[in-house]
Design an enzyme around this catalytic site. Structure first.
Site, PDB file in Angstrom:
ATOM      1  CB  SER A  95      -0.970  -0.077   1.157  1.00  0.00           C
ATOM      2  OG  SER A  95      -0.125  -0.273   2.366  1.00  0.00           O
ATOM      3  CG  HIS A 108      -1.219   3.749   4.252  1.00  0.00           C
ATOM      4  ND1 HIS A 108      -1.801   3.191   5.457  1.00  0.00           N
ATOM      5  CD2 HIS A 108      -0.992   2.605   3.768  1.00  0.00           C
ATOM      6  CE1 HIS A 108      -1.628   1.643   5.356  1.00  0.00           C
ATOM      7  NE2 HIS A 108      -1.507   1.362   4.255  1.00  0.00           N
TER       8      HIS A 108
END
Length: 291
Positions: A44, A271
C-alpha cells in the site's frame, strides 16, 4: 569544369551530407533516449492506498494514480506497468493476492529496465499488529508508560529477523530472476512516528509516551532488513531515514508525509498522503539519478 574537379566537389558534398546526417542521428539519439520499461511492485505504500484518484482497473488493490510510481513515470517519461496492491506481502509476488489479480512478478520480463518496490511491512502483520496493539494499549494507559513494549517486548523484532528478512531476500532474488537486466530499487518506509512522544499528537496517534520510540525502533529494524536484503541481492536501497525525518504522522498538515490514525485526511490512515507519495518519488529519482 574539368571532370577531376567535378569529382572532388561531388565527393566533398557527399561526405559533408553524410557527416551532417550522422550528426543529426547522434543528436537525435542524445535528445530522445530510449523509453524505460518500468514495473512498480509492492504494498500500500507503493500503491498510494488512500490517495485520490483511485485506479479503477484494480479496485481491490486501492491503488492510486497519484502514487510514487506514477510520479516517477511522469517525470521520466517511463512506460509504467503498475501492479502495486494494498495489503501485499512478499508471498504475493509469486501468488495471486486476490482472484483475478495475478502474482506481481508476472509483470516482469527480460525487457524490464526499472523496478521499484516497497514491501515487507505486511509480512507477519508487522505494521497492522504493532500499531493496533500499541494504539489500544496507549488508549487504555492514558498515554502513560510503555504498555505495548512491556507486553510485546522483542516479539515484533524477532519476527522481522526470523521471517521478514529472509522473505525479502527471496523476493528480491525472484525479481532479479524475472528481470535480469533491470535496475531494482527497494524503498524503505518513511517515518510513521517521531523519535520521541509529542503530547499534542496523542489525540491523532494514541500511543503511550514510552511506546513512541518503541514503534520507531521496530520500523528502524524493518527498514534495516530491507536495506540488508537489497544490498545482498544487488538492488539499490532507497533510505528515507533522513529525508522523512520531521514528516511523520505527528507533523502538521502540509508537512507530514504520513497521515495519523485519527483525524487525518486520507481514506486509509497511517499511510502516505499525496505529498508523501510525491516526496518518495522525488527522493527515489534523486538516489537513482533519474529525471
Amino acid at each position: 569544369m574539368p571532370k577531376h574537379a567535378l569529382r572532388r566537389v561531388m565527393t566533398a558534398t557527399i561526405t559533408a551530407v553524410g557527416a551532417l546526417a550522422l550528426g543529426l542521428t547522434d543528436a537525435t539519439a542524445h535528445a530522445a533516449p530510449a523509453t524505460l520499461d518500468y514495473v512498480a511492485l509492492g504494498d500500500s505504500y507503493s500503491a498510494g492506498s488512500g490517495v485520490l484518484p483511485v485506479d479503477l482497473t484494480s479496485p481491490l488493490c486501492l491503488r492510486s494514480t497519484a502514487n510514487y510510481p506514477h510520479v516517477v513515470a511522469k517525470a521520466t517519461g517511463a512506460r509504467l506497468k503498475d501492479v502495486t496492491c494494498g495489503g501485499a506481502r512478499t508471498t504475493d509476488f509469486t501468488q495471486a493476492q486476490y482472484p483475478g489479480t495475478p502474482p506481481q512478478l508476472d509483470a516482469l520480463g527480460a525487457g524490464t529496465d526499472l523496478v521499484t518496490l516497497t514491501i515487507g511491512g505486511n509480512d507477519n502483520g508487522t505494521f497492522i499488529n504493532a500499531i493496533t496493539a500499541c494504539g489500544t494499549a496507549g488508549v487504555l494507559s492514558g498515554g502513560k508508560g510503555s504498555p505495548c513494549k512491556d507486553k510485546h517486548g522483542t516479539s515484533f523484532d524477532d519476527e522481522i529477523e526470523a521471517n521478514t528478512y529472509p522473505a525479502l531476500k527471496a523476493a528480491l532474488r525472484a525479481v532479479r530472476a524475472k528481470a535480469p537486466e533491470a535496475r531494482v530499487a527497494a524503498l524503505g518506509y518513511p517515518w510513521i512516528t517521531p523519535a520521541a512522544a509529542d503530547p499534542s499528537c496523542f489525540v491523532k496517534l494514541p500511543l503511550a509516551a514510552g511506546d513512541v520510540p518503541y514503534l520507531r525502533a521496530i520500523q528502524t529494524h524493518l527498514n534495516d532488513a530491507v536495506r540488508r536484503a537489497a544490498e545482498e541481492t544487488g538492488a539499490t536501497y532507497v533510505d528515507f531515514s533522513e529525508a522523512s525525518d520531521g514528516h511523520d504522522a505527528c507533523a502538521a498538515p502540509g508537512t507530514r508525509w504520513i497521515e495519523p490514525l485519527l483525524f487525518g485526511s486520507n481514506l486509509v490512515p497511517v499511510h502516505p498522503n499525496a505529498l508523501g507519495e510525491r516526496r518518495m518519488a522525488e527522493h527515489t529519482m534523486s538516489v537513482l539519478g533519474l529525471g
